[in-house]
Write a protein that holds these residues in place. Structure first.
Motif, mmCIF file in Angstrom:
data_model
loop_
_atom_site.group_PDB
_atom_site.id
_atom_site.type_symbol
_atom_site.label_atom_id
_atom_site.label_comp_id
_atom_site.label_asym_id
_atom_site.label_seq_id
_atom_site.Cartn_x
_atom_site.Cartn_y
_atom_site.Cartn_z
ATOM 1 N N ILE A 154 49.762 22.158 14.230
ATOM 2 C CA ILE A 154 49.280 23.112 13.226
ATOM 3 C C ILE A 154 50.088 22.872 11.956
ATOM 4 O O ILE A 154 51.301 22.672 12.019
ATOM 5 C CB ILE A 154 49.452 24.567 13.699
ATOM 6 N N TYR A 155 49.408 22.885 10.797
ATOM 7 C CA TYR A 155 50.112 22.635 9.552
ATOM 8 C C TYR A 155 49.540 23.517 8.444
ATOM 9 O O TYR A 155 48.514 24.192 8.616
ATOM 10 C CB TYR A 155 50.048 21.156 9.159
ATOM 11 N N PRO A 177 51.808 29.186 4.497
ATOM 12 C CA PRO A 177 50.663 29.722 5.238
ATOM 13 C C PRO A 177 50.098 28.650 6.175
ATOM 14 O O PRO A 177 49.673 27.586 5.732
ATOM 15 C CB PRO A 177 49.670 30.085 4.133
ATOM 16 N N CYS A 178 50.099 28.914 7.464
ATOM 17 C CA CYS A 178 49.702 27.913 8.458
ATOM 18 C C CYS A 178 48.244 28.136 8.805
ATOM 19 O O CYS A 178 47.899 29.131 9.469
ATOM 20 C CB CYS A 178 50.588 28.028 9.689
ATOM 21 N N ASP A 179 47.366 27.230 8.394
ATOM 22 C CA ASP A 179 45.934 27.505 8.473
ATOM 23 C C ASP A 179 45.082 26.345 8.982
ATOM 24 O O ASP A 179 43.855 26.434 8.982
ATOM 25 C CB ASP A 179 45.411 27.943 7.103
ATOM 26 N N PRO A 198 40.346 29.823 12.112
ATOM 27 C CA PRO A 198 39.643 31.038 11.694
ATOM 28 C C PRO A 198 40.616 32.169 11.394
ATOM 29 O O PRO A 198 41.756 32.174 11.846
ATOM 30 C CB PRO A 198 38.784 31.371 12.922
ATOM 31 N N GLY A 199 40.142 33.135 10.601
ATOM 32 C CA GLY A 199 40.964 34.280 10.268
ATOM 33 C C GLY A 199 41.933 33.969 9.148
ATOM 34 O O GLY A 199 41.914 32.895 8.536
ATOM 35 N N ALA A 203 52.196 32.940 9.235
ATOM 36 C CA ALA A 203 53.472 32.258 9.026
ATOM 37 C C ALA A 203 53.811 31.419 10.249
ATOM 38 O O ALA A 203 53.286 31.639 11.347
ATOM 39 C CB ALA A 203 54.573 33.271 8.758
ATOM 40 N N ALA A 204 54.724 30.469 10.062
ATOM 41 C CA ALA A 204 55.064 29.540 11.142
ATOM 42 C C ALA A 204 55.608 30.264 12.361
ATOM 43 O O ALA A 204 55.381 29.827 13.496
ATOM 44 C CB ALA A 204 56.080 28.513 10.636
#
Length: 494
Positions: A154-155, A177-179, A198-199, A203-204
């Motif tokens: 995840i990044y 912001p991890c998205d 989604p959503g 944060a990490a």
């Protein structure tokens, strides 16, 4: 360079001794931290992680390419080891630091993440073979790798400029912001798919990722999702507001969810067995009231770690395949090196000091203080085997005086462990729970090098007869040179 986050499976007395000491800027592979390596060439059998031979597929069976890899190692031709690969970071400025999550290896490549980049380095010639540059920093990684060499991260999809506006540094994942979630091939560095989560972005410290049975699982605060490992297709998602949220998942041979309900000051925890492809809950185990924290040591057999009355883990609980309590193991008097303690993180697969097989669980006792004058040949510590059906200790493997020993992982029906040594090469050994015998696998590290000392524990991957040690956070203090050694690997010279 610093080696963080906080200690896991390593010697607590060593870490305590290192507190307050200026952190060195070179990766010292050494005596006290050099970890297990190399087991051999020859035929390799793969099956789901954490199992002993009786629960594994026969060596002749060909596993699915998207099954989670677990390599069964063999004894090398010679135990003498040598350096096989190194990775040096040259981009840090004076006074700058950066997270360095992620370490993966195949028979061809060792891959290492730093900030927003993952680099693949050849184990044949130690040259960089490929590089993946993400828009923002890496937020979460999984240690699991599929049989055909895929893994997931995840990044942050927002670049350095946006991260800076939100309080980040452009390199640090803490405020980013991890998205986004991505899967890549460790051998080639090819990104196989990349999806927006989604959503709202999280944060990490609130994101979690794992893999099992052809499925990638993510949890980001209020949203959890299952993706097809090959195509990236969303198989299921849970985005409904609820009093209960998935803190995170533990993958590997099976899939468990850690669910938290109610107020954070008085939480109620549940463990659920999840069907990876549908997201359906197969059973639920309700953790007793008053527990302040829960981690998952193994998804199959299910073993959880709980903190009763405090944030420090006090008990391991083994469950049956139907989610009933099977046995308990009390971690009395802070005696064991389990690595399950951790705060301010949604990482649930945290118990790096606990190795779980089909019938037994393995932990090391904390090392005893050693000096030739006072120890008189006493073992530094022991690796203890506990029966999962009863919770009782059933066997001890005594370390040598002055050389504490710690379990790393299962390899078939044996346990791979390493021995630290201050005045001799460190060693990788194989422990046989049936016979109680120990076999030497590898000697590595040079005790004559003055730079070798105890530091915070690095990340460690032991795969295909090689051991890789890497920092999880790097820093360049003012006055230090530009070359920051981030990773080093060893293999048998035979």
């Amino acid at each position: 360079m610093s080696f963080g986050p906080p200690p896991s499976r390593f010697t607590q007395s060593v870490v305590a001794a290192a507190e307050g000491r200026k952190r060195r800027t070179s990766l010292v592979v050494g005596v006290l931290l050099a970890l297990v390596a190399a087991l051999c060439s020859g035929a390799w059998a793969l099956w789901g992680s954490g199992g002993e031979a009786s629960d594994a597929a026969p060596a002749s069976a060909r596993p699915s390419p998207d099954a989670i890899r677990e390599t069964v190692e063999r004894t090398p031709g010679t135990p003498e080891g040598g350096t096989v690969a190194e990775y040096t970071l040259k981009t840090l400025k004076e006074g700058e630091e950066a997270p360095a999550p992620g370490l993966w290896a195949t028979d061809k490549i060792v891959a290492k993440g730093t900030a927003n980049v993952i680099r693949g380095i050849s184990v044949k010639d130690a040259e960089e073979e490929w590089k993946i540059k993400f828009r923002g920093p890496l937020c979460a990684v999984t240690r699991h790798v599929s049989v055909d060499g895929r893994t997931a991260v995840i990044y942050s999809g927002q670049g350095p400029a946006k991260a800076d506006k939100k309080g980040g540094t452009g390199r640090d994942s803490a405020a980013a912001p991890c998205d986004r979630v991505a899967v890549f091939d460790v051998d080639t560095g090819r990104k196989l798919w990349d999806k927006k989560l989604p959503g709202e972005s999280a944060a990490a410290m609130s994101v979690n990722i794992t893999m099992t049975q052809g499925t990638v699982l993510t949890a980001t605060g209020q949203v959890s999702v299952g993706y097809d490992m090959t195509t990236g297709k969303r198989l299921w998602s849970d985005t409904r507001p609820s009093d209960c949220v998935d803190v995170g998942f533990a993958g590997g041979r099976g899939l468990l969810a850690l669910v938290q309900c109610g107020d954070s000051t008085d939480p109620e925890f549940r463990i659920q067995r999840i069907a990876p492809r549908s997201g359906k809950s197969l059973w639920t185990y309700k953790v007793a009231p008053g527990i302040q924290g829960v981690r998952i040591a193994s998804s199959k057999p299910p073993v959880i770690a709980v903190a009763a009355g405090d944030i420090q883990v006090t008990t391991l609980i083994a469950l049956t395949d139907r989610g009933k309590q099977r046995s308990t193991i009390r971690l009395e008097d802070d005696r064991y090196v389990h690595g399950c303690d951790g705060t301010f993180s949604s990482q649930v697969e945290l118990c790096t000091g606990v190795v779980v097989g089909d019938r037994q669980l393995y932990m090391a006792t904390k090392p005893r203080d050693f000096s030739p004058e006072t120890s008189r040949g006493l073992p530094s510590n022991e690796v203890v085997a506990f029966d999962l059906s009863t919770g009782n200790g059933v066997r001890k493997f005594a370390a040598k005086p002055g050389r504490p020993m710690f379990p790393l992982r299962m390899s078939g029906d044996k346990v791979i462990a390493y021995r630290e040594a201050a005045n001799a090469p460190s060693a990788a050994v194989s422990l046989d729970p049936k016979s109680g015998k120990e076999a030497l696998l590898l000697l590595f590290g040079n005790p004559e090098m003055s730079e070798m000392t105890a530091l915070d524990p690095p990340d460690v991957v032991y795969e295909r007869g090689r051991i890789f040690l890497a920092a999880t956070r790097v820093e360049r203090p003012k006055g230090d040179g530009p070359h920051q050694l981030v990773m080093r690997g060893f293999e048998s010279s035979g």
